[in-house]
Design a protein around this motif. Structure first.
Motif, PDB file in Angstrom:
ATOM      1  N   PHE A   1     -29.878 -12.026 -35.204  1.00  0.00           N
ATOM      2  CA  PHE A   1     -28.724 -12.705 -34.628  1.00  0.00           C
ATOM      3  C   PHE A   1     -28.368 -13.937 -35.460  1.00  0.00           C
ATOM      4  CE2 PHE A   1     -26.896 -15.449 -31.102  1.00  0.00           C
ATOM      5  CZ  PHE A   1     -25.647 -14.856 -31.160  1.00  0.00           C
ATOM      6  N   ALA A   2     -29.371 -14.631 -35.986  1.00  0.00           N
ATOM      7  CA  ALA A   2     -29.116 -15.797 -36.841  1.00  0.00           C
ATOM      8  C   ALA A   2     -28.348 -15.379 -38.098  1.00  0.00           C
ATOM      9  CB  ALA A   2     -30.436 -16.473 -37.210  1.00  0.00           C
ATOM     10  N   GLU A   3     -28.691 -14.232 -38.653  1.00  0.00           N
ATOM     11  CA  GLU A   3     -27.967 -13.736 -39.839  1.00  0.00           C
ATOM     12  C   GLU A   3     -26.495 -13.482 -39.506  1.00  0.00           C
ATOM     13  OE1 GLU A   3     -29.721 -10.457 -41.961  1.00  0.00           O
ATOM     14  OE2 GLU A   3     -31.743 -11.243 -41.577  1.00  0.00           O
ATOM     15  N   ILE A   4     -26.260 -12.903 -38.343  1.00  0.00           N
ATOM     16  CA  ILE A   4     -24.876 -12.629 -37.929  1.00  0.00           C
ATOM     17  C   ILE A   4     -24.104 -13.938 -37.770  1.00  0.00           C
ATOM     18  CG2 ILE A   4     -23.441 -11.726 -36.062  1.00  0.00           C
ATOM     19  CD1 ILE A   4     -25.734  -9.651 -35.604  1.00  0.00           C
ATOM     20  N   ILE A   5     -24.711 -14.908 -37.108  1.00  0.00           N
ATOM     21  CA  ILE A   5     -24.058 -16.215 -36.925  1.00  0.00           C
ATOM     22  C   ILE A   5     -23.735 -16.815 -38.295  1.00  0.00           C
ATOM     23  CG2 ILE A   5     -24.401 -18.586 -36.130  1.00  0.00           C
ATOM     24  CD1 ILE A   5     -26.081 -17.438 -33.822  1.00  0.00           C
ATOM     25  N   HIS A   6     -24.665 -16.723 -39.216  1.00  0.00           N
ATOM     26  CA  HIS A   6     -24.473 -17.278 -40.560  1.00  0.00           C
ATOM     27  C   HIS A   6     -23.263 -16.637 -41.258  1.00  0.00           C
ATOM     28  CE1 HIS A   6     -25.446 -19.094 -44.383  1.00  0.00           C
ATOM     29  NE2 HIS A   6     -25.394 -17.895 -44.947  1.00  0.00           N
ATOM     30  N   HIS A   7     -23.053 -15.333 -41.057  1.00  0.00           N
ATOM     31  CA  HIS A   7     -21.931 -14.628 -41.696  1.00  0.00           C
ATOM     32  C   HIS A   7     -20.571 -15.161 -41.250  1.00  0.00           C
ATOM     33  CE1 HIS A   7     -24.204 -11.706 -43.926  1.00  0.00           C
ATOM     34  NE2 HIS A   7     -24.911 -11.402 -42.855  1.00  0.00           N
ATOM     35  N   TYR A   8     -20.498 -15.713 -40.048  1.00  0.00           N
ATOM     36  CA  TYR A   8     -19.224 -16.284 -39.594  1.00  0.00           C
ATOM     37  C   TYR A   8     -18.868 -17.544 -40.383  1.00  0.00           C
ATOM     38  CZ  TYR A   8     -18.673 -13.206 -35.560  1.00  0.00           C
ATOM     39  OH  TYR A   8     -18.484 -12.116 -34.752  1.00  0.00           O
ATOM     40  N   GLY A   9     -19.870 -18.262 -40.891  1.00  0.00           N
ATOM     41  CA  GLY A   9     -19.613 -19.443 -41.716  1.00  0.00           C
ATOM     42  C   GLY A   9     -19.055 -20.626 -40.947  1.00  0.00           C
ATOM     43  N   ILE A  10     -19.284 -20.679 -39.650  1.00  0.00           N
ATOM     44  CA  ILE A  10     -18.737 -21.767 -38.834  1.00  0.00           C
ATOM     45  C   ILE A  10     -19.728 -22.917 -38.719  1.00  0.00           C
ATOM     46  CG2 ILE A  10     -17.947 -22.378 -36.518  1.00  0.00           C
ATOM     47  CD1 ILE A  10     -16.954 -19.499 -36.231  1.00  0.00           C
TER      48      ILE A  10
END
Length: 173
Positions: free
Chosen positions: A59-68
């Protein structure tokens, strides 16, 4: 028709359960309809949060992909957000004060993040809504994010219904 839902001028027109109320309005005011929506919304949040807690790193990787978020905030958010989803979902299940507000706020947050991703043209395969690693159809053309946005709008509508139901019940005494 101040304060009423029925036809003006009829006795009992301010009561939703009265003979003048439409069948749809009577259904929406029904306590069982409210319970079904409340339990469904609660279970969605418990399931989504639980799935993310099972793979916090994913989930942390997914959050990181948003770049927010800044890099230092990704890990804590990846843990705290799913925890908040589970706690709010369980709270809503047991009608704990503040849980509906938390769920509505999270729906608005999710809608904002998905809207940002769509507006900026981010190509994110997994929206992070449920278990990390689930790649739905429509990853390449962005339709997966649009589908997630539509789903979150439905969840927000459920929360809005629960707020309206509370207000309606208070008016009815």
């Amino acid at each position: 028709m101040p304060g009423g839902f029925g036809r003006p001028g009829r006795p009992g027109s301010s009561r939703v359960s009265g003979a003048g109320a439409s069948p749809v309005l009577r259904l929406l005011a029904n306590v069982w309809c409210q319970r079904v929506v409340r339990v469904a919304l609660a279970l969605v949040f418990v399931a989504a949060g639980g799935a993310k807690l099972a793979d916090v790193r994913g989930f942390a990787e997914i959050i990181h992909h948003y770049g927010i978020l800044p890099v230092w905030a990704v890990g804590p958010v990846a843990l705290l957000l799913p925890l908040a989803e589970v706690v709010a979902g369980v709270g809503l299940l047991f009608a704990v004060r503040g849980s509906l507000t938390a769920i509505a706020a999270m729906c608005l947050l999710f809608l904002g993040v998905l809207g940002y991703a769509l507006a900026t043209g981010l190509s994110i395969g997994d929206c992070g809504c449920f278990a990390p690693g689930e790649l739905p159809d429509g990853v390449e053309d962005g339709s997966a994010l649009r589908g997630a946005l539509a789903r979150d709008l439905v969840l927000l509508a459920g929360a809005a219904y629960l707020y309206a139901w509370r207000r309606l019940r208070r008016r009815m005494g």
